[in-house]
Design a protein around this motif. Structure first.
Motif, PDB file in Angstrom:
ATOM      1  N   CYS A   1      -2.333  12.968  -0.225  1.00  0.00           N
ATOM      2  CA  CYS A   1      -1.276  12.615   0.773  1.00  0.00           C
ATOM      3  C   CYS A   1      -1.825  11.587   1.707  1.00  0.00           C
ATOM      4  O   CYS A   1      -1.095  11.393   2.761  1.00  0.00           O
ATOM      5  N   CYS A   2      -2.871  10.811   1.248  1.00  0.00           N
ATOM      6  CA  CYS A   2      -3.328   9.694   2.366  1.00  0.00           C
ATOM      7  C   CYS A   2      -2.290   8.670   2.615  1.00  0.00           C
ATOM      8  O   CYS A   2      -1.524   8.548   1.631  1.00  0.00           O
ATOM      9  N   LYS A   3      -2.496   8.036   3.831  1.00  0.00           N
ATOM     10  CA  LYS A   3      -1.389   7.065   4.068  1.00  0.00           C
ATOM     11  C   LYS A   3      -1.235   5.880   3.265  1.00  0.00           C
ATOM     12  O   LYS A   3      -0.415   5.436   2.748  1.00  0.00           O
ATOM     13  N   ASP A   4      -2.279   5.561   2.516  1.00  0.00           N
ATOM     14  CA  ASP A   4      -2.426   4.290   1.736  1.00  0.00           C
ATOM     15  C   ASP A   4      -1.538   4.733   0.496  1.00  0.00           C
ATOM     16  O   ASP A   4      -0.856   3.881  -0.047  1.00  0.00           O
TER      17      ASP A   4
ATOM     18  N   GLN B   1       0.670   6.741   0.279  1.00  0.00           N
ATOM     19  CA  GLN B   1       2.118   6.984   0.558  1.00  0.00           C
ATOM     20  C   GLN B   1       2.885   5.397   0.364  1.00  0.00           C
ATOM     21  O   GLN B   1       3.812   5.038  -0.070  1.00  0.00           O
ATOM     22  N   LYS B   2       2.106   4.336   1.202  1.00  0.00           N
ATOM     23  CA  LYS B   2       2.541   2.958   1.164  1.00  0.00           C
ATOM     24  C   LYS B   2       2.580   2.598  -0.244  1.00  0.00           C
ATOM     25  O   LYS B   2       3.344   1.787  -0.516  1.00  0.00           O
TER      26      LYS B   2
ATOM     27  N   HIS C   1       3.177  11.617  -1.579  1.00  0.00           N
ATOM     28  CA  HIS C   1       2.201  11.956  -2.287  1.00  0.00           C
ATOM     29  C   HIS C   1       1.696  11.317  -3.662  1.00  0.00           C
ATOM     30  O   HIS C   1       2.971  11.077  -4.102  1.00  0.00           O
TER      31      HIS C   1
ATOM     32  N   GLU D   1      -9.889   4.474   3.691  1.00  0.00           N
ATOM     33  CA  GLU D   1     -10.437   5.241   4.994  1.00  0.00           C
ATOM     34  C   GLU D   1     -11.683   5.526   5.009  1.00  0.00           C
ATOM     35  O   GLU D   1     -12.381   5.565   6.269  1.00  0.00           O
TER      36      GLU D   1
ATOM     37  N   TYR E   1      -6.853  15.029   1.445  1.00  0.00           N
ATOM     38  CA  TYR E   1      -5.891  14.272   2.881  1.00  0.00           C
ATOM     39  C   TYR E   1      -4.658  14.761   3.153  1.00  0.00           C
ATOM     40  O   TYR E   1      -3.757  14.449   3.641  1.00  0.00           O
TER      41      TYR E   1
ATOM     42  N   ASP F   1      -2.572  14.049   6.364  1.00  0.00           N
ATOM     43  CA  ASP F   1      -1.613  12.964   6.484  1.00  0.00           C
ATOM     44  C   ASP F   1      -0.274  13.604   5.755  1.00  0.00           C
ATOM     45  O   ASP F   1       0.572  12.980   5.425  1.00  0.00           O
TER      46      ASP F   1
END
Ligand code: ZN
Ligand code: ZN
Length: 144
Positions: free
Chosen positions: A32-35, A37-38, A44, A70, A118, A121
């Protein structure tokens, strides 16, 4: 560890990049980390951790994009330069690990998520099997 006896084929959306993946999968996680997601445009991504030697590119050459994870290490995302389909992630990970995007397998149902990583996030509208163990960041083994 998820064993599959025959190699699993996979590739991008347009088919220019193709690969063959040999087992076993060391881990399968919902990240689920933000990276992620982007990079995927989703809540996720599902990653299949394998040793680098288990992946063989059989057609085409993935493009790469490098960023800082991260954890501070370099993260290299491999994708098709034609269709943008995500394939796998490598970088400064322990034990020559790479992480295959499960959805790039021709038959993604062959692997089964075992954990959520993660989870700090995770988005409020994203849903996971409640039986899966959740880690705020990572267990003791890498993901991005
Ligand atoms: Zn493609
Ligand atoms: Zn991630």
């Amino acid at each position: 560890m998820q064993e599959f006896t025959e190699a699993l084929p996979g590739g991008c959306l347009c088919g220019q990049v193709r690969y063959s993946l040999r087992g076993p999968a060391l881990f399968v996680s919902q990240c689920c980390c933000k990276d992620c997601q982007k990079a995927t445009g989703t809540g996720h991504t599902t990653i299949v951790g394998v040793h680098r030697s288990q992946l063989q590119i059989t057609a085409g050459t993935p493009k790469t994009f490098q960023s800082r994870g991260e954890s501070g290490g370099d993260v290299v995302r491999h994708f098709c330069g034609n269709c943008g389909g995500r394939l796998y992630t490598s970088g400064t990970l322990p034990g020559e690990l790479i992480m295959i995007q499960a959805g790039s397998l021709d038959d993604p149902a062959r692997v089964h998520p075992e954990s959520v990583v993660y989870a700090k996030d995770a988005l409020p509208w994203d849903r996971f099997d409640p039986a899966l163990p959740r880690f705020e960041k990572l267990p003791d083994r890498g993901a991005t």
